[in-house]
Design an enzyme around this catalytic site. Sequence first.
Site, PDB file in Angstrom:
ATOM      1  N   GLU A  75       0.819  -1.091   0.033  1.00 55.08           N
ATOM      2  CA  GLU A  75      -0.097   0.005  -0.021  1.00 55.08           C
ATOM      3  C   GLU A  75       0.787   1.125  -0.004  1.00 55.08           C
ATOM      4  O   GLU A  75       0.596   2.322  -0.606  1.00 55.08           O
ATOM      5  CB  GLU A  75      -0.944   0.082   1.211  1.00 55.08           C
ATOM      6  CG  GLU A  75      -1.867  -1.091   1.154  1.00 55.08           C
ATOM      7  CD  GLU A  75      -3.111  -0.727   2.400  1.00 55.08           C
ATOM      8  OE1 GLU A  75      -4.110  -0.470   1.905  1.00 55.08           O
ATOM      9  OE2 GLU A  75      -2.907  -1.234   3.262  1.00 55.08           O
ATOM     10  N   GLU A 109      -4.670  -9.717   2.691  1.00 52.46           N
ATOM     11  CA  GLU A 109      -5.589  -9.075   3.976  1.00 52.46           C
ATOM     12  C   GLU A 109      -6.797 -10.069   3.927  1.00 52.46           C
ATOM     13  O   GLU A 109      -7.223 -10.690   5.190  1.00 52.46           O
ATOM     14  CB  GLU A 109      -6.107  -7.849   4.054  1.00 52.46           C
ATOM     15  CG  GLU A 109      -5.150  -6.811   4.057  1.00 52.46           C
ATOM     16  CD  GLU A 109      -4.305  -6.329   3.185  1.00 52.46           C
ATOM     17  OE1 GLU A 109      -3.487  -5.267   3.267  1.00 52.46           O
ATOM     18  OE2 GLU A 109      -4.087  -7.023   2.138  1.00 52.46           O
TER      19      GLU A 109
END
Length: 246
Positions: free
Chosen positions: A103, A123
Amino acid sequence: MIRLERKGPVAKLVIDNPPLNLITLQMRRELGRLVGELDGRAVRALVVTSAGGVLSAGGDVTEFLNSSPSDLLEWGKTIEMLADLPFPTIAVVKGYAFGAGFEIALSCDIRIASRNAVVGLPEVRLGMIPASGGLTRFAKILGPRALYHLLLGRRIAAEEALRLGLVDEVVDDADARAEELASELAELPPLAVKALKEAVYAAVDSPLRSGYLVERAFFGLLRYSQDFREGIHAFKEKRKPVFKGE
């Protein structure tokens, strides 16, 4: 820890939490503090890299269960600050770049990957989803195809990431290439660079004709800058321009 280094107009943020450079809550706060201190007039380019051969294997999941809602909101905002910087940002993607590590890379304007790099947002396999801007940026790049990679929590090797548009270059020495690019970008006129970033990101999120209006408005404003005049005069005089961000 995350530390900030400076070499002339080029700044460098270094993730240093061996062996996997996991991103802790404190490191996210430190990232936000350091990014907030960067002076857009003194810094012309930023390289985001890491100590060792791994960018980051992700967030420190041991902290997740004890984190408050305000902590979770803060996580995303600190990474988002990178995307809002007025000068070019370059991520060095090497080794693992998973979860929060990827990210951070996705929030940069340019991503240079080493040949051994492996990226991904896994995730969902932990019962969560990416929430620091990564899911949105990933989907902006891939469109609905993003679901295939996100649902499976896929690990994507460097060459495939290049084909998908998740990274911009794959090279033998990503740190050296990023520094080379940063030095080149640091010589560009700061006002035009800032306008270019704003216009491109606005165009990505806007209808076609709205994009036309944004780019023409920025061009009109730049016409009155000293850097614009310097660029034209230097071109006519066949010399290297000296841009001051004015």
